[in-house]
Write a protein that holds these residues in place. Structure first.
Motif, PDB file in Angstrom:
ATOM      1  N   PHE A 140       0.869  -1.338  -0.106  1.00  0.00           N
ATOM      2  CA  PHE A 140       0.070   0.103   0.049  1.00  0.00           C
ATOM      3  C   PHE A 140       0.955   1.226  -0.039  1.00  0.00           C
ATOM      4  O   PHE A 140       0.458   2.054  -0.942  1.00  0.00           O
ATOM      5  CB  PHE A 140      -0.913  -0.048   1.317  1.00  0.00           C
ATOM      6  N   ILE A 141       1.833   1.180   0.819  1.00  0.00           N
ATOM      7  CA  ILE A 141       2.808   2.432   1.097  1.00  0.00           C
ATOM      8  C   ILE A 141       3.799   2.685  -0.294  1.00  0.00           C
ATOM      9  O   ILE A 141       3.900   3.854  -0.814  1.00  0.00           O
ATOM     10  CB  ILE A 141       3.525   2.516   2.026  1.00  0.00           C
ATOM     11  N   ILE A 142       4.077   1.432  -1.163  1.00  0.00           N
ATOM     12  CA  ILE A 142       4.722   1.684  -2.050  1.00  0.00           C
ATOM     13  C   ILE A 142       4.021   2.383  -3.163  1.00  0.00           C
ATOM     14  O   ILE A 142       4.409   3.075  -3.909  1.00  0.00           O
ATOM     15  CB  ILE A 142       5.218   0.246  -2.674  1.00  0.00           C
ATOM     16  N   THR A 143       2.554   2.008  -3.134  1.00  0.00           N
ATOM     17  CA  THR A 143       1.758   2.415  -4.150  1.00  0.00           C
ATOM     18  C   THR A 143       1.463   4.288  -4.080  1.00  0.00           C
ATOM     19  O   THR A 143       1.527   4.715  -4.923  1.00  0.00           O
ATOM     20  CB  THR A 143       0.244   1.992  -3.984  1.00  0.00           C
ATOM     21  N   ILE A 144       1.191   4.467  -2.796  1.00  0.00           N
ATOM     22  CA  ILE A 144       1.266   5.714  -2.707  1.00  0.00           C
ATOM     23  C   ILE A 144       2.760   6.546  -3.009  1.00  0.00           C
ATOM     24  O   ILE A 144       2.628   7.549  -3.676  1.00  0.00           O
ATOM     25  CB  ILE A 144       1.012   6.182  -1.016  1.00  0.00           C
ATOM     26  N   ALA A 145       3.825   5.928  -2.636  1.00  0.00           N
ATOM     27  CA  ALA A 145       5.048   6.679  -2.990  1.00  0.00           C
ATOM     28  C   ALA A 145       5.223   6.511  -4.616  1.00  0.00           C
ATOM     29  O   ALA A 145       5.936   7.563  -4.869  1.00  0.00           O
ATOM     30  CB  ALA A 145       6.378   5.849  -2.325  1.00  0.00           C
TER      31      ALA A 145
END
Length: 316
Positions: free
Chosen positions: A118-123
């Motif tokens: 999820f965080i990779i998707t945001i970054a």
């Protein structure tokens, strides 16, 4: 700077996908809790002979050490196991106990990679999407340096990641307390360093464990952020980062079997738990070496992101 971070946070939480991520996280943790409740429940090992069993295990390990004197790596593992067993016997700490809140929180730590997706998707999209939507022009015409804009975006990604990890830790704790309860006397974690066994409160250990286990995710998120700024392609950043998340460590382990230079690869150093549990992937590696390598990779990723972002021309 604070205003820029607030603006980026508003952008993130205006996306329906953000709430889908939070919802999936809650659902997966809830399913894991219910599954463990029915499969494990509150089973407890009440073996009254556990001290004798540990002593027998130590005797077997000592005999194994004698027969494998040339294998220094295995000998260190045997020494650690023997020291932990002797400490348990001396301080009356049985190796197995009821499944409690702390057991559940520890097991849920395996979901950190799931949270990392999820965080990779945001970054990966926080910079690239500005170029794709054309909103980057609205940011750059303001009297704010490009460095501040990029810094605010990275801090926003970091804060969002911290929020997701905190939710994971707290939710697993709340659900674990409801489903499995607290132990009458929490068993401490036995830390083994330089031949000495010491006790660490289980709650503190789990916080440290979550932090150290998140390092791999932090580095991959930083790499995804760098690719978002350099290539302006969120799909590339997401795909490559997730692929490396699941395959980078395995490939590095294969290389480490034959090549000593594998210790300079990022994924040989992201697991700092190897210096507290088990042994380093490659002989000669140390905690300070891995920390230095992580800092070098971090500076490389961030340096590339800032350099390209500050130099890039924004076409009309």
């Amino acid at each position: 700077m604070i205003g820029l971070i607030e603006n980026e946070m508003i952008k993130i939480f205006r996306r329906p996908g953000t709430y889908v991520m939070l919802g999936l996280l809650i659902i997966v943790i809830a399913i894991a809790g219910v599954t463990m409740k029915y499969n494990i429940g509150n089973m407890e090992d009440n073996d009254p002979q556990w001290k004798q069993n540990l002593q027998m295990e130590n005797d077997a390990l000592k005999r194994q050490m004698e027969s494998e004197k040339g294998q220094s790596g295995m000998n260190e593992y045997y020494k650690e196991s023997i020291a932990r067993n002797e400490y348990r016997i001396e301080h009356d700490l049985p190796p197995l106990e009821a499944y409690t809140i702390w057991s559940f929180v520890s097991d849920i730590s395996q979901m950190i990679d799931f949270v990392g997706i999820f965080i990779i998707t945001i970054a990966a999209g926080i910079v690239a999407s500005e170029f794709n939507w054309g909103t980057i022009k609205l940011l750059l015409i303001r009297p704010i340096s490009r460095a501040k804009i990029l810094t605010s975006k990275y801090i926003t990604v970091f804060l969002f990641g911290l929020l997701m990890l905190t939710i994971t830790f707290l939710l697993s704790g709340i659900l674990g307390a409801i489903l499995f309860g607290f132990p009458d006397k929490p068993t401490p974690y036995l830390l083994y360093q330089e031949g000495v066994v010491s006790e660490l409160p289980i709650g503190l250990y789990l916080i440290v464990y979550y932090c150290l286990k998140s390092i791999n995710m932090v580095m991959l998120v930083t790499m995804a952020f760098m690719m978002s700024a350099v290539f302006r392609n969120s799909s590339l950043a997401i795909g490559l980062s997730i692929f490396l998340m699941f395959m980078g460590g395995n490939v590095t382990q294969l290389l480490a079997v034959k090549y000593e230079w594998a210790k300079y690869i990022l994924f040989a150093n992201t697991n700092l738990m190897q210096y507290f549990e088990g042994r380093p992937m490659i002989e000669g590696m140390s905690l300070s070496f891995s920390v230095v390598m992580l800092l070098l990779y971090f500076c490389l990723f961030i340096g590339l992101a800032y350099y390209v972002f500050k130099k890039r021309d924004i076409t009309a």
